[in-house]
Design an enzyme around this catalytic site. Structure first.
Site, PDB file in Angstrom:
ATOM      1  CG  ASP A 161      53.308  55.941  37.226  1.00 46.14           C
ATOM      2  OD1 ASP A 161      51.873  55.925  37.000  1.00 46.14           O
ATOM      3  OD2 ASP A 161      53.992  56.540  38.327  1.00 46.14           O
ATOM      4  CG  HIS A 189      52.386  59.303  40.300  1.00 46.25           C
ATOM      5  ND1 HIS A 189      52.368  57.989  40.038  1.00 46.25           N
ATOM      6  CD2 HIS A 189      51.685  59.515  41.343  1.00 46.25           C
ATOM      7  CE1 HIS A 189      51.622  57.383  40.759  1.00 46.25           C
ATOM      8  NE2 HIS A 189      51.177  58.278  41.652  1.00 46.25           N
TER       9      HIS A 189
HETATM   10  P1  NDP Z   1      48.032  57.345  52.364  1.00 52.53           P
HETATM   11  O1  NDP Z   1      49.156  56.850  53.178  1.00 52.53           O
HETATM   12  O2  NDP Z   1      47.444  56.330  51.475  1.00 52.53           O
HETATM   13  O3  NDP Z   1      48.489  58.467  51.131  1.00 52.53           O
HETATM   14  C1  NDP Z   1      49.506  59.354  51.529  1.00 52.53           C
HETATM   15  C2  NDP Z   1      49.810  60.094  50.292  1.00 52.53           C
HETATM   16  O4  NDP Z   1      50.477  59.304  49.083  1.00 52.53           O
HETATM   17  C3  NDP Z   1      48.610  60.544  49.313  1.00 52.53           C
HETATM   18  O5  NDP Z   1      48.943  62.221  48.784  1.00 52.53           O
HETATM   19  C4  NDP Z   1      48.528  59.652  48.223  1.00 52.53           C
HETATM   20  O6  NDP Z   1      47.979  60.437  47.155  1.00 52.53           O
HETATM   21  C5  NDP Z   1      49.721  59.467  47.939  1.00 52.53           C
HETATM   22  N1  NDP Z   1      50.028  58.489  46.934  1.00 52.53           N
HETATM   23  C6  NDP Z   1      50.984  58.401  45.831  1.00 52.53           C
HETATM   24  N2  NDP Z   1      50.862  57.100  45.392  1.00 52.53           N
HETATM   25  C7  NDP Z   1      49.933  56.456  45.801  1.00 52.53           C
HETATM   26  C8  NDP Z   1      49.399  55.393  45.344  1.00 52.53           C
HETATM   27  N3  NDP Z   1      49.754  54.613  44.211  1.00 52.53           N
HETATM   28  N4  NDP Z   1      48.305  54.790  46.101  1.00 52.53           N
HETATM   29  C9  NDP Z   1      47.812  55.881  47.092  1.00 52.53           C
HETATM   30  N5  NDP Z   1      48.269  56.939  47.328  1.00 52.53           N
HETATM   31  C10 NDP Z   1      49.400  57.310  46.798  1.00 52.53           C
HETATM   32  O7  NDP Z   1      47.220  58.299  53.003  1.00 52.53           O
HETATM   33  P2  NDP Z   1      46.452  58.448  54.618  1.00 52.53           P
HETATM   34  O8  NDP Z   1      45.426  59.150  54.600  1.00 52.53           O
HETATM   35  O9  NDP Z   1      46.566  56.836  55.009  1.00 52.53           O
HETATM   36  O10 NDP Z   1      47.654  59.062  55.179  1.00 52.53           O
HETATM   37  C11 NDP Z   1      48.378  60.136  55.088  1.00 52.53           C
HETATM   38  C12 NDP Z   1      48.842  60.771  56.328  1.00 52.53           C
HETATM   39  O11 NDP Z   1      49.677  61.824  56.104  1.00 52.53           O
HETATM   40  C13 NDP Z   1      48.019  61.060  57.258  1.00 52.53           C
HETATM   41  O12 NDP Z   1      48.163  60.426  58.552  1.00 52.53           O
HETATM   42  C14 NDP Z   1      48.000  62.516  57.771  1.00 52.53           C
HETATM   43  O13 NDP Z   1      47.947  62.798  59.104  1.00 52.53           O
HETATM   44  C15 NDP Z   1      49.495  62.733  57.048  1.00 52.53           C
HETATM   45  N6  NDP Z   1      49.918  64.014  56.775  1.00 52.53           N
HETATM   46  C16 NDP Z   1      51.158  64.287  57.241  1.00 52.53           C
HETATM   47  C17 NDP Z   1      51.596  65.535  56.628  1.00 52.53           C
HETATM   48  C18 NDP Z   1      52.936  65.909  57.729  1.00 52.53           C
HETATM   49  O14 NDP Z   1      53.782  64.984  58.149  1.00 52.53           O
HETATM   50  N7  NDP Z   1      53.364  67.269  57.568  1.00 52.53           N
HETATM   51  C19 NDP Z   1      50.875  66.491  56.077  1.00 52.53           C
HETATM   52  C20 NDP Z   1      49.750  65.812  55.498  1.00 52.53           C
HETATM   53  C21 NDP Z   1      49.335  64.787  55.910  1.00 52.53           C
HETATM   54  P3  NDP Z   1      46.169  60.619  46.896  1.00 52.53           P
HETATM   55  O15 NDP Z   1      45.850  61.470  48.015  1.00 52.53           O
HETATM   56  O16 NDP Z   1      46.082  60.797  45.557  1.00 52.53           O
HETATM   57  O17 NDP Z   1      45.766  59.140  47.015  1.00 52.53           O
END
Ligand code: NDP
Length: 327
Positions: A161, A189
């Site tokens: 932000d 955020h």
């Molecule tokens: P991203 O890598 O795009 O996003 C991850 C997180 O960051 C989301 O919660 C997203 O929020 C957030 N975020 C914060 N700021 C921003 C921004 N400016 N733009 C976009 N996202 C932002 O998600 P993916 O789905 O590609 O990857 C997530 C990974 O996490 C997956 O591989 C999944 O398996 C993994 N995962 C791992 C966990 C663990 O390690 N225990 C638990 C849960 C998931 P928003 O949803 O609002 O976009």
């Protein structure tokens, strides 16, 4: 040469992870003289673990001189072992038809488990940054789940932000983004964040005086910064990832290496500053030195700013109330 430090990243096979890991490994986060060991966490799901293997192969193929080790994990208790830095990126995205309360509950589950794991096995000086949304509330949950670690070690990412606000101001004034000082972003955020350039300067000159357009502030600047994430999704068909990863790098680098007096924004647990209730994970202007952040105090809050701060604070309090029973 320096001893390697341990950097844990969750959601390591996701979009943001892909834009983040290579930059950490190349020294952009902790310095070009600081070797790192990456401790990468993904969900146990076979697809996620396979994707993580692929990312690790690419990291290996970069032959980064500073990359002293790479580990793949599916359990936070091993992923966070002795870690000095933890970037909590993975979170549960909102699925179709999912209620807000379901989203909060799913994330509360993830961040309770991760907070407990950090509490049990991480370095006592671990610096934690939560990126996964709702970032402030997830950071609050992790902090509350880690009673043996100092609360100040838990932070949420408001830097995107802050950077978005700086970029809009640079475009409006025609000045270089690097010359903007004393910008602040208050609160959550989320689109309710309050980006505040009342104290900002460029080359010592007041940004507020330079722009001199209160209507632009309220009707263009604040909505543009607040809805920037949605605008990127609309344009790209995917959420912003590289800019989020970049902000995470900025946040950790500045926390670890210092800002030399420059203001940056971090989401940190309040100790009551500016009337924010204690423990609320709130975006504040800070400076950093020797690995510690310090809130910029004594700024006057005018009526409009107070209104904006109250709005973002109330949203955060609602989120925190929504998860209290799960802690
Ligand atoms: P991203 O890598 O795009 O996003 C991850 C997180 O960051 C989301 O919660 C997203 O929020 C957030 N975020 C914060 N700021 C921003 C921004 N400016 N733009 C976009 N996202 C932002 O998600 P993916 O789905 O590609 O990857 C997530 C990974 O996490 C997956 O591989 C999944 O398996 C993994 N995962 C791992 C966990 C663990 O390690 N225990 C638990 C849960 C998931 P928003 O949803 O609002 O976009």
């Amino acid at each position: 040469s320096k001893k390697p430090v341990r950097v844990a990243v969750t959601g390591a096979a996701g979009q943001i992870g892909y834009a983040l890991l290579f930059r950490i490994a190349s020294g952009e986060m902790l310095g070009k003289d600081q070797p790192v060991i990456l401790q990468l966490l993904e969900i146990p799901d076979e697809k996620a673990q396979n994707a993580l293997k692929g990312v690790i192969m690419e990291l290996e193929d970069c032959a980064f001189p500073l990359l002293a080790g790479i580990e793949a994990h599916s359990d936070p208790m091993t992923a966070f072992k002795d870690t000095d830095f933890a970037l909590l990126v993975g979170a549960r995205p909102r699925g179709p038809g999912m209620e807000r309360s379901d989203l909060l509950a799913a994330n509360a589950q993830i961040f309770t488990v991760q907070g407990k794991a950090l509490n049990a096995v991480a370095s006592r000086n671990v610096k934690v940054l939560v990126v996964g949304n709702p970032a402030n509330t997830n950071a609050y949950i992790a902090m509350k789940s880690a009673p043996d670690l100092p609360a100040k070690n838990f932070t949420a990412m408001l830097r995107l932000d802050h950077n978005r606000a700086a970029s809009q101001i640079a475009a409006k004034t025609g000045k270089a983004v690097a010359d903007i000082e004393k910008l602040a972003v208050w609160g959550n955020h989320s689109p309710t964040m309050y980006a505040d350039y009342r104290y900002a300067t460029i080359g010592g000159q007041s940004v507020k005086a330079m722009i001199n357009d209160e209507q632009w502030n309220r009707e263009v600047f604040l909505p543009t910064v607040g809805k920037r994430g949605a605008a990127i999704i609309a344009a790209r068909g995917l959420s912003s990832a590289a800019s989020a990863a970049n902000a995470a790098i900025d946040h950790m680098r500045d926390w670890a290496l210092g800002t030399n007096g420059k203001w940056v924004t971090m989401g940190i647990p309040s100790k009551g500053e500016y009337g924010i209730p204690a423990e609320v994970m709130f975006g504040y202007p800070v400076t950093t030195e020797n690995g510690e952040y310090k809130i910029v105090e004594g700024l006057e809050i005018d009526a409009f700013s107070q209104e904006c701060i109250n709005k973002t604070l109330n949203e955060l309090l609602e989120e925190q109330n929504g998860v209290k029973h799960l802690l």
